[in-house]
Scaffold this motif. Structure first.
Motif, PDB file in Angstrom:
ATOM      1  N   PRO A  62      -3.640   0.156   6.897  1.00  0.00           N
ATOM      2  CA  PRO A  62      -2.899   0.916   5.875  1.00  0.00           C
ATOM      3  C   PRO A  62      -1.544   0.275   5.563  1.00  0.00           C
ATOM      4  O   PRO A  62      -0.871  -0.226   6.457  1.00  0.00           O
ATOM      5  CB  PRO A  62      -2.700   2.288   6.526  1.00  0.00           C
ATOM      6  CG  PRO A  62      -3.700   2.366   7.633  1.00  0.00           C
ATOM      7  CD  PRO A  62      -3.941   0.951   8.078  1.00  0.00           C
ATOM      8  N   ASP A  63      -1.165   0.287   4.272  1.00  0.00           N
ATOM      9  CA  ASP A  63       0.158  -0.201   3.894  1.00  0.00           C
ATOM     10  C   ASP A  63       1.179   0.915   4.135  1.00  0.00           C
ATOM     11  O   ASP A  63       0.847   1.960   4.697  1.00  0.00           O
ATOM     12  CB  ASP A  63       0.176  -0.714   2.451  1.00  0.00           C
ATOM     13  CG  ASP A  63      -0.115   0.357   1.411  1.00  0.00           C
ATOM     14  OD1 ASP A  63      -0.033   1.561   1.735  1.00  0.00           O
ATOM     15  OD2 ASP A  63      -0.431  -0.011   0.263  1.00  0.00           O
ATOM     16  N   SER A  64       2.416   0.723   3.686  1.00  0.00           N
ATOM     17  CA  SER A  64       3.486   1.688   3.944  1.00  0.00           C
ATOM     18  C   SER A  64       3.214   3.056   3.313  1.00  0.00           C
ATOM     19  O   SER A  64       3.739   4.065   3.762  1.00  0.00           O
ATOM     20  CB  SER A  64       4.823   1.143   3.448  1.00  0.00           C
ATOM     21  OG  SER A  64       4.747   0.889   2.050  1.00  0.00           O
ATOM     22  N   ARG A  65       2.348   3.093   2.278  1.00  0.00           N
ATOM     23  CA  ARG A  65       1.997   4.372   1.640  1.00  0.00           C
ATOM     24  C   ARG A  65       0.694   4.941   2.197  1.00  0.00           C
ATOM     25  O   ARG A  65       0.210   5.955   1.721  1.00  0.00           O
ATOM     26  CB  ARG A  65       1.863   4.182   0.133  1.00  0.00           C
ATOM     27  CG  ARG A  65       3.176   3.773  -0.541  1.00  0.00           C
ATOM     28  CD  ARG A  65       2.902   3.375  -1.948  1.00  0.00           C
ATOM     29  NE  ARG A  65       1.803   2.396  -1.871  1.00  0.00           N
ATOM     30  CZ  ARG A  65       1.561   1.438  -2.722  1.00  0.00           C
ATOM     31  NH1 ARG A  65       2.311   1.307  -3.755  1.00  0.00           N
ATOM     32  NH2 ARG A  65       0.573   0.596  -2.570  1.00  0.00           N
ATOM     33  N   GLY A  66       0.094   4.244   3.159  1.00  0.00           N
ATOM     34  CA  GLY A  66      -1.151   4.705   3.755  1.00  0.00           C
ATOM     35  C   GLY A  66      -2.392   4.235   3.014  1.00  0.00           C
ATOM     36  O   GLY A  66      -3.507   4.590   3.391  1.00  0.00           O
ATOM     37  N   TYR A  67      -2.227   3.417   1.974  1.00  0.00           N
ATOM     38  CA  TYR A  67      -3.359   2.927   1.192  1.00  0.00           C
ATOM     39  C   TYR A  67      -4.036   1.771   1.915  1.00  0.00           C
ATOM     40  O   TYR A  67      -3.377   0.890   2.455  1.00  0.00           O
ATOM     41  CB  TYR A  67      -2.891   2.478  -0.196  1.00  0.00           C
ATOM     42  CG  TYR A  67      -4.011   1.940  -1.045  1.00  0.00           C
ATOM     43  CD1 TYR A  67      -4.986   2.781  -1.570  1.00  0.00           C
ATOM     44  CD2 TYR A  67      -4.106   0.577  -1.305  1.00  0.00           C
ATOM     45  CE1 TYR A  67      -6.030   2.281  -2.337  1.00  0.00           C
ATOM     46  CE2 TYR A  67      -5.146   0.069  -2.070  1.00  0.00           C
ATOM     47  CZ  TYR A  67      -6.102   0.929  -2.576  1.00  0.00           C
ATOM     48  OH  TYR A  67      -7.136   0.428  -3.326  1.00  0.00           O
ATOM     49  N   ARG A  68      -5.365   1.762   1.901  1.00  0.00           N
ATOM     50  CA  ARG A  68      -6.156   0.708   2.555  1.00  0.00           C
ATOM     51  C   ARG A  68      -6.987  -0.010   1.512  1.00  0.00           C
ATOM     52  O   ARG A  68      -7.913   0.561   0.958  1.00  0.00           O
ATOM     53  CB  ARG A  68      -7.042   1.308   3.633  1.00  0.00           C
ATOM     54  CG  ARG A  68      -6.231   2.035   4.689  1.00  0.00           C
ATOM     55  CD  ARG A  68      -7.095   2.490   5.801  1.00  0.00           C
ATOM     56  NE  ARG A  68      -7.483   1.290   6.557  1.00  0.00           N
ATOM     57  CZ  ARG A  68      -8.402   1.298   7.490  1.00  0.00           C
ATOM     58  NH1 ARG A  68      -9.055   2.380   7.771  1.00  0.00           N
ATOM     59  NH2 ARG A  68      -8.699   0.193   8.134  1.00  0.00           N
ATOM     60  N   ARG A  69      -6.653  -1.270   1.251  1.00  0.00           N
ATOM     61  CA  ARG A  69      -7.419  -2.075   0.288  1.00  0.00           C
ATOM     62  C   ARG A  69      -8.698  -2.582   0.943  1.00  0.00           C
ATOM     63  O   ARG A  69      -8.709  -2.926   2.123  1.00  0.00           O
ATOM     64  CB  ARG A  69      -6.592  -3.263  -0.176  1.00  0.00           C
ATOM     65  CG  ARG A  69      -5.398  -2.910  -1.028  1.00  0.00           C
ATOM     66  CD  ARG A  69      -4.711  -4.173  -1.444  1.00  0.00           C
ATOM     67  NE  ARG A  69      -5.017  -5.180  -0.430  1.00  0.00           N
ATOM     68  CZ  ARG A  69      -4.191  -6.085   0.054  1.00  0.00           C
ATOM     69  NH1 ARG A  69      -3.018  -6.185  -0.408  1.00  0.00           N
ATOM     70  NH2 ARG A  69      -4.527  -6.921   0.989  1.00  0.00           N
ATOM     71  N   PRO A  70      -9.773  -2.690   0.155  1.00  0.00           N
ATOM     72  CA  PRO A  70     -11.020  -3.242   0.703  1.00  0.00           C
ATOM     73  C   PRO A  70     -10.849  -4.714   1.090  1.00  0.00           C
ATOM     74  O   PRO A  70     -10.111  -5.457   0.453  1.00  0.00           O
ATOM     75  CB  PRO A  70     -12.017  -3.123  -0.450  1.00  0.00           C
ATOM     76  CG  PRO A  70     -11.404  -2.168  -1.413  1.00  0.00           C
ATOM     77  CD  PRO A  70      -9.918  -2.231  -1.223  1.00  0.00           C
ATOM     78  N   ILE A  71     -11.541  -5.114   2.148  1.00  0.00           N
ATOM     79  CA  ILE A  71     -11.574  -6.521   2.561  1.00  0.00           C
ATOM     80  C   ILE A  71     -12.428  -7.272   1.533  1.00  0.00           C
ATOM     81  O   ILE A  71     -13.523  -6.824   1.191  1.00  0.00           O
ATOM     82  CB  ILE A  71     -12.217  -6.652   3.959  1.00  0.00           C
ATOM     83  CG1 ILE A  71     -11.393  -5.923   5.026  1.00  0.00           C
ATOM     84  CG2 ILE A  71     -12.469  -8.108   4.326  1.00  0.00           C
ATOM     85  CD1 ILE A  71     -10.112  -6.581   5.416  1.00  0.00           C
TER      86      ILE A  71
END
Length: 156
Positions: A62-71
């Motif tokens: 997760p990034d600082s906003r909690g978003y998780r980008r697909p691999i």
């Protein structure tokens, strides 16, 4: 299932690992599960086998906003190419996991790909696996890559 498309076998040569990593011609583990008696009867391999379990993420941390980008699928494809080059076979399944994010003090659900490879792993193999684990950690931009050897006894 989308994973099947993303991990489709490739006939092109596998991408080279970064310098200082694994050589391109390495084989890990013994690679032969059963020996034949010559009459089509399988005998146990005299060595004790181990199963290497490797969990790879389908999403970045997760990034600082909690978003998780697909691999990106090409990263999984590169890893499947390496597995096919390093091992004589593998099993792959999708899995759902969970881990504790110490910095945020929260639990994070995780979508994963689980690989299992059997072999007889020696000291040199363990060193190469350690190098490969670090390569995968950097490739997938993870804090940790789960890789475990489980004693599976004699091959049946």
């Amino acid at each position: 299932m989308r994973l099947r498309k993303e991990t489709k076998m490739s006939h092109r040569s596998a991408s080279r690992l970064s310098s200082g990593a694994l050589p391109t011609d390495v084989r890990i583990g013994s690679g032969i599960a059963l020996a034949s008696s010559g009459r089509g009867v399988a005998k146990d391999n005299p060595h004790h086998w181990q199963t290497l379990i490797l969990l790879l993420p389908l999403f970045h941390n997760p990034d600082s906003r909690g978003y998780r980008r697909p691999i990106p699928s090409f990263l999984l494809g590169r890893t499947v190419d390496e597995i096919q080059r390093f091992f004589s076979g593998y099993t792959v399944t999708r899995a759902t996991g969970w881990y504790w994010n110490e910095s945020d003090r929260t639990g994070v659900p995780d979508e994963l790909v689980r690989f299992e490879m059997d072999g007889v792993f020696t000291g040199d193999n363990l060193r190469l696996l350690s190098i490969w684990k670090e390569t995968l950690r950097r490739r997938f931009r993870q804090d940790y890559i789960y890789m475990r050897l489980v004693s599976s006894g004699m091959a049946l």
